[in-house]
Design an enzyme around this catalytic site. Structure first.
Site, PDB file in Angstrom:
ATOM      1  N   ARG A   3      23.920 -19.134-114.826  1.00 19.48           N
ATOM      2  CA  ARG A   3      22.948 -19.869-114.009  1.00 19.48           C
ATOM      3  C   ARG A   3      22.349 -21.041-114.793  1.00 19.48           C
ATOM      4  O   ARG A   3      22.128 -22.128-114.251  1.00 19.48           O
ATOM      5  CB  ARG A   3      21.844 -18.912-113.561  1.00 19.48           C
ATOM      6  CG  ARG A   3      20.853 -19.522-112.581  1.00 19.48           C
ATOM      7  CD  ARG A   3      19.971 -18.447-111.991  1.00 19.48           C
ATOM      8  NE  ARG A   3      19.011 -18.999-111.064  1.00 19.48           N
ATOM      9  CZ  ARG A   3      17.696 -18.817-111.119  1.00 19.48           C
ATOM     10  NH1 ARG A   3      17.186 -18.077-112.109  1.00 19.48           N
ATOM     11  NH2 ARG A   3      16.889 -19.343-110.230  1.00 19.48           N
ATOM     12  N   HIS A  30      22.312 -24.931-113.557  1.00 16.12           N
ATOM     13  CA  HIS A  30      21.052 -25.639-113.391  1.00 16.12           C
ATOM     14  C   HIS A  30      20.918 -26.808-114.356  1.00 16.12           C
ATOM     15  O   HIS A  30      20.220 -27.778-114.061  1.00 16.12           O
ATOM     16  CB  HIS A  30      19.884 -24.668-113.554  1.00 16.12           C
ATOM     17  CG  HIS A  30      19.653 -23.814-112.350  1.00 16.12           C
ATOM     18  ND1 HIS A  30      18.391 -23.452-111.906  1.00 16.12           N
ATOM     19  CD2 HIS A  30      20.514 -23.248-111.474  1.00 16.12           C
ATOM     20  CE1 HIS A  30      18.495 -22.709-110.827  1.00 16.12           C
ATOM     21  NE2 HIS A  30      19.781 -22.561-110.546  1.00 16.12           N
ATOM     22  N   ASN A  89      13.487 -23.135-111.878  1.00 13.66           N
ATOM     23  CA  ASN A  89      13.945 -22.670-113.192  1.00 13.66           C
ATOM     24  C   ASN A  89      13.005 -21.678-113.857  1.00 13.66           C
ATOM     25  O   ASN A  89      13.283 -21.226-114.973  1.00 13.66           O
ATOM     26  CB  ASN A  89      14.156 -23.859-114.135  1.00 13.66           C
ATOM     27  CG  ASN A  89      15.406 -24.645-113.803  1.00 13.66           C
ATOM     28  OD1 ASN A  89      16.334 -24.116-113.216  1.00 13.66           O
ATOM     29  ND2 ASN A  89      15.417 -25.914-114.170  1.00 13.66           N
ATOM     30  N   HIS A 135      28.145 -16.262-108.147  1.00 14.82           N
ATOM     31  CA  HIS A 135      27.111 -15.301-107.764  1.00 14.82           C
ATOM     32  C   HIS A 135      27.598 -13.859-107.884  1.00 14.82           C
ATOM     33  O   HIS A 135      26.805 -12.932-107.729  1.00 14.82           O
ATOM     34  CB  HIS A 135      26.644 -15.572-106.326  1.00 14.82           C
ATOM     35  CG  HIS A 135      25.713 -16.730-106.205  1.00 14.82           C
ATOM     36  ND1 HIS A 135      25.372 -17.309-104.997  1.00 14.82           N
ATOM     37  CD2 HIS A 135      25.041 -17.423-107.149  1.00 14.82           C
ATOM     38  CE1 HIS A 135      24.539 -18.312-105.213  1.00 14.82           C
ATOM     39  NE2 HIS A 135      24.315 -18.395-106.503  1.00 14.82           N
TER      40      HIS A 135
END
Length: 318
Positions: free
Chosen positions: A59, A63, A91, A188
């Site tokens: 992740r 990001h 975040n 995911h």
């Protein structure tokens, strides 16, 4: 956690036209030949103590790259004069920065001022996928670290409420196509979400439906039990895949069954532009692995800068 370090060998050497700086698989061969080994060791050690490290590192990579390109701007700490990306609302729940710091400290001992924090994140993201049973690919290296990080820019990250049109637009701005969108959403398979990101689907969804009609009703009831209202447990939530510690194609199988946790996930199966890709990946895990690896290389080379630096400390500019 399954350790299949070379489950799928995919050698990708791409000439990425939208990158400003040339990257190379062999970038550190002479200057820091053990760089990838040092990073893998740091990731593996952390994963032994925290099973969520894999999802958190993956992740972090997404990001970071989605804001200013893969420049490690997500690692910069806020200052009295500036609120950095890591403190932006999307975040706040990103964790495992210490894993990157640990790898950086060891790299500075082995080969000072050589390996960028941006390359560490990118290599670590590949490693957590492979360690979890997913594909292996060669990471192109030579990124430089950026000097700018603004929390306000994190609002451009794709939201769990996005529809497919919004997702296509968001990914398109990063040079990614529809197949890249679906493949990378498959990340995911290692994910976890707190209730706040999907509870709107569980109650008072619309004037017509109490629960999002795209959801499997039994699955929705299970999520309602995990996320009661009011919910006093801030840590409550749901894994985005029923095999959350293994990188596989089960995420796509869940979408076929109406068991996508995020609205943005389930939307991929309910839109003609992406449904066929979801079905393809649900049938053929090796196809998903190939496309995921290719898309990770593509995203990893988005917005690469040539006028950055190699930070000595990933949390602050030099």
């Amino acid at each position: 956690m399954a350790l299949k370090l070379f489950s799928v060998m995919i050698f990708l050497v791409l000439n990425v036209s939208f990158s400003k700086a040339a990257l190379d698989v062999h970038y550190y061969d002479r200057t820091c030949p053990n760089a990838e080994k040092i990073i893998l060791e740091a990731v593996r050690n952390a994963s032994m103590h925290d099973p969520k490290v894999s999802a958190r590192i993956l992740r972090m990579f997404f990001h970071d790259c989605f804001i200013r390109g893969c420049d490690a701007s997500i690692l910069l700490d806020s200052t009295p004069q500036n609120q950095a990306e890591k403190d932006g609302p999307p975040n706040i729940s990103v964790r495992a920065f210490y894993v990157i710091d640990d790898a950086k400290a060891k790299l500075e001992q082995a080969c000072p001022r050589t390996v960028s924090c941006a390359d560490i994140i990118t290599i670590a993201a590949r490693d957590v996928v492979t360690m979890s049973g997913g594909p292996f690919w060669n990471v192109l290296k030579g990124r430089k670290d950026g000097r700018i990080s603004r929390a306000s820019e994190t609002i451009t990250l794709p939201a769990p409420t996005f529809n497919v049109s919004q997702l296509i637009q968001s990914f398109g701005k990063r040079g990614l196509g529809v197949k890249d969108l679906v493949a990378l959403s498959g990340g995911h398979t290692l994910g976890f979400s707190h209730c706040s990101s999907f509870q709107a689907r569980l109650r008072n969804f619309s004037s017509v439906h109490d629960i999002d009609p795209r959801m499997n009703i039994e699955f929705a009831q299970t999520l309602r039990q995990k996320c009661p209202k009011p919910n006093k447990d801030r840590n409550a939530g749901q894994f985005l895949d029923s095999t959350a510690s293994t990188f596989d194609n089960n995420y796509f199988k869940q979408l076929l069954a109406g068991k996508g946790v995020f609205g943005s996930d389930q939307a991929l199966f309910n839109d003609y532009r992406t449904k066929w890709i979801v079905e393809s990946f649900a049938r053929d895990q090796s196809s998903f692995f190939r496309e995921f690896a290719a898309s990770m290389v593509k995203l990893g080379n988005f917005g690469v800068i040539e006028n950055g630096e190699v930070r000595l400390n990933c949390g602050v500019v030099n």
